[in-house]
Write an enzyme that holds these catalytic residues in place. Structure first.
Site, PDB file in Angstrom:
ATOM      1  N   SER A   1      40.084  25.359  19.791  1.00 36.85           N
ATOM      2  CA  SER A   1      39.524  24.441  20.797  1.00 36.85           C
ATOM      3  C   SER A   1      39.558  22.962  20.466  1.00 36.85           C
ATOM      4  O   SER A   1      39.223  22.146  21.315  1.00 36.85           O
ATOM      5  CB  SER A   1      38.096  24.842  21.122  1.00 36.85           C
ATOM      6  OG  SER A   1      38.122  25.951  21.979  1.00 36.85           O
TER       7      SER A   1
ATOM      8  N   LYS B   1      31.059  16.526  22.046  1.00 35.09           N
ATOM      9  CA  LYS B   1      31.136  17.732  22.869  1.00 35.09           C
ATOM     10  C   LYS B   1      29.708  18.194  23.144  1.00 35.09           C
ATOM     11  O   LYS B   1      28.853  18.124  22.243  1.00 35.09           O
ATOM     12  CB  LYS B   1      31.919  18.804  22.091  1.00 35.09           C
ATOM     13  CG  LYS B   1      32.185  20.095  22.840  1.00 35.09           C
ATOM     14  CD  LYS B   1      33.067  21.027  21.996  1.00 35.09           C
ATOM     15  CE  LYS B   1      33.432  22.299  22.721  1.00 35.09           C
ATOM     16  NZ  LYS B   1      34.352  23.159  21.964  1.00 35.09           N
TER      17      LYS B   1
ATOM     18  N   SER C   1      38.421  24.782  24.350  1.00 39.83           N
ATOM     19  CA  SER C   1      37.251  24.447  25.126  1.00 39.83           C
ATOM     20  C   SER C   1      36.786  22.993  24.995  1.00 39.83           C
ATOM     21  O   SER C   1      35.986  22.538  25.794  1.00 39.83           O
ATOM     22  CB  SER C   1      36.097  25.364  24.698  1.00 39.83           C
ATOM     23  OG  SER C   1      35.788  25.138  23.325  1.00 39.83           O
TER      24      SER C   1
HETATM   25  N1  GLN Z   1      40.242  29.975  23.600  1.00 36.77           N
HETATM   26  C1  GLN Z   1      39.496  30.560  22.551  1.00 36.77           C
HETATM   27  C2  GLN Z   1      38.313  31.309  23.095  1.00 36.77           C
HETATM   28  O1  GLN Z   1      38.063  31.246  24.264  1.00 36.77           O
HETATM   29  C3  GLN Z   1      39.048  29.500  21.573  1.00 36.77           C
HETATM   30  C4  GLN Z   1      37.812  28.794  21.951  1.00 36.77           C
HETATM   31  C5  GLN Z   1      37.301  27.863  20.895  1.00 36.77           C
HETATM   32  O2  GLN Z   1      37.996  27.548  19.933  1.00 36.77           O
HETATM   33  N2  GLN Z   1      36.056  27.451  21.056  1.00 36.77           N
HETATM   34  O3  GLN Z   1      37.643  31.994  22.383  1.00 36.77           O
END
Ligand code: GLN
Length: 482
Positions: free
Chosen positions: A174, A75, A150
């Site tokens: 995510s 990532k 994400s």
């Molecule tokens: N959807 C959640 C957020 O936007 C989780 C994101 C993540 O785990 N990086 O904060």
């Protein structure tokens, strides 16, 4: 080649049927030819092949581990010396990492081969990978749908067979949510188990790196190498070395698996529910005992998480000021204007929204009402979960209320987007480990994920349950590509 697991690829490497350099070239070509999903945002063949050459040397000298020579996509928030690390933001568009994240270093040391940088939501904020400064990633199962976020690029790249495995990060879901939408397997470890040093920070008391692969066994093999105490990360924990593959074959017979009733109520799509219940039936047939439990504070998880994560984000993202890192606005008349224009131009709208919410809840007069209260509820949620683990081995639930949404569906409705995190957030608030693995597909052949939550440091146990599910089903073997 595409569908092979780590062990299968490793065997080819051991038997010299293929070299690490050939394997890297194979996947580089796949990315070049077949990434119509924008899963991988860039590659660097020279660096990849140099590391593959090192892997071949390790193999020839007999110092091979099962991970040596295996390609992996990172990532785009893991710093890796000499690689661009953009966090999918204009702010870091030209940032080249001057050092390597500890977790990446550990995988480099054993001879894993970085194959490319995976797309993501900007600064890991989002649930769709549409907020990337690059193009949005498309779901390999249906390109009209999002891959989740994400870590959408990391999950889509494994699903589309552009890499055997990848690393993602999970702050509020995510790793698990895109794994569910893309039909792959991913695990978020106990907070502190894997070093955060060298990962671009979003919300430091939640962020945790974890592997994504085709199987629970692949995740276990990666975790074996990722877990270690790191003095460079003050939240890294000293945990006795474990072999996460050791107990994969234990029977689930007699295990007590809890299903929270609040996770199966209104808001859950019927097809997703029935798919998850098929997994429950499978576990019952293998002799596990399923018990219904209640997590009555589930309704607080979304507001509590979005208050705390935004607060931490607003603090972490202060460093992007046009002086120390990355982007700087071109036209300004004085220092203050340089700061404000840099931040206005360098961040996308979701990131700005989080910074504003975070700054608000931390400001004088609101701090006690929002931030402090959220911290208190966070503790209560963690305590509720501890109660469950006094008598149960694991918690099972859906990962998301629906299958992958259509592209654009959530982009202009942030609250609806935040609601889709309802089942993944509790364990991040508590710091517990959790994973997502494929359940049966829907009638339209879209993947569905089932979530397993374990107690602190019970990664081995949830990987064991997941492996038993995968040994007795074929849902995880489905692939969107021929
Ligand atoms: N959807 C959640 C957020 O936007 C989780 C994101 C993540 O785990 N990086 O904060």
């Amino acid at each position: 080649m595409k569908n092979k697991t780590i062990k299968e690829l490793s065997e080819l490497l051991t038997n010299k049927e293929i070299s690490a350099q050939e394997l890297a070239q194979y996947f580089l070509k796949e990315i070049e030819k077949n990434d119509q999903y924008n899963a991988i945002i860039y590659t660097d063949a020279e660096k990849t092949l140099a590391q593959a050459k090192k892997a071949d040397e390790l193999i020839s000298s007999g110092q091979k581990s099962v991970l040596t020579g295996i390609p992996i996509a990172y990532k785009d928030l893991f710093c890796h010396l000499g690689w661009r690390t953009t966090c999918a933001s204009k702010m870091l568009n030209n940032f080249v990492a001057p050092y390597t994240a500890t977790v990446v270093e550990r995988l480099d040391d054993i001879g894993m081969v970085p194959i490319g940088r995976a797309n993501m939501d900007e600064f890991a904020m989002g649930s769709t990978t549409e907020s990337s400064y690059w193009k949005p990633t498309l779901n390999p199962w249906n390109t009209e749908r999002v891959p989740g976020g994400s870590s959408g690029g990391s999950a889509a790249a494994v699903a589309a067979r552009l890499t055997p495995v990848s690393l993602g990060s999970d702050t509020g879901g995510s790793i698990r949510q895109p794994s569910a939408y893309c039909g792959v397997t991913g695990i978020k470890p106990t907070y502190g188990l894997v070093s955060r040093f060298g990962m671009v920070a979003y919300a430091s008391s939640f962020d945790q790196a974890g592997p994504i692969g085709k199987t629970a066994e692949d995740c276990a093999l990666l975790l074996n190498q990722m877990v270690a105490l790191d003095e460079k990360d003050s939240t890294s924990v000293a945990h006795e070395k474990e072999d996460y593959t050791e107990n994969l074959n234990q029977p689930v017979k007699g295990m007590k698996i809890a299903t929270p009733k609040e996770f199966f109520q209104e808001g859950l799509d019927k097809e997703v529910a029935s798919s998850v219940l098929e997994v429950v039936e499978l576990l019952k047939s293998l002799g596990a005992e399923i018990v219904e439990i209640s997590l009555p504070k589930t309704k607080f998880t979304i507001p509590v998480y979005y208050v705390l994560a935004s607060a931490e984000a607003s603090s972490n993202l202060q460093r992007y000021d046009g002086v120390r890192y990355g982007y700087r606005a071109e036209n300004y008349d004085n220092l203050e204007e340089m700061y404000t224009k840099t931040r206005a131009e360098g961040f996308g709208s979701e990131v700005k929204r989080r910074i504003m919410i975070g700054t608000y809840v931390l400001s004088h007069g609101y701090y006690d009402d929002y931030y402090v209260k959220a911290q208190k509820i966070r503790r209560l949620i963690a305590e509720d979960l501890q109660e469950i683990f006094k008598t149960c081995d694991a918690i099972l639930s859906p990962v998301t209320p629906s299958i992958a949404p259509k592209i654009g569906e959530l982009m202009n409705d942030p609250v609806k987007m935040y609601l889709s995190d309802i089942y993944t957030l509790s364990l991040n608030l508590a710091g517990l480990p959790g994973m997502s693995l494929p359940a049966p597909h829907t009638k339209d052949n879209m993947p569905v994920g089932v979530q397993l939550i374990g107690n602190y440091f019970a990664e081995g146990k949830i990987l064991n349950i997941a492996h038993q599910i995968q040994e007795n089903s074929d849902w995880h073997l489905k692939s969107p590509v021929k």
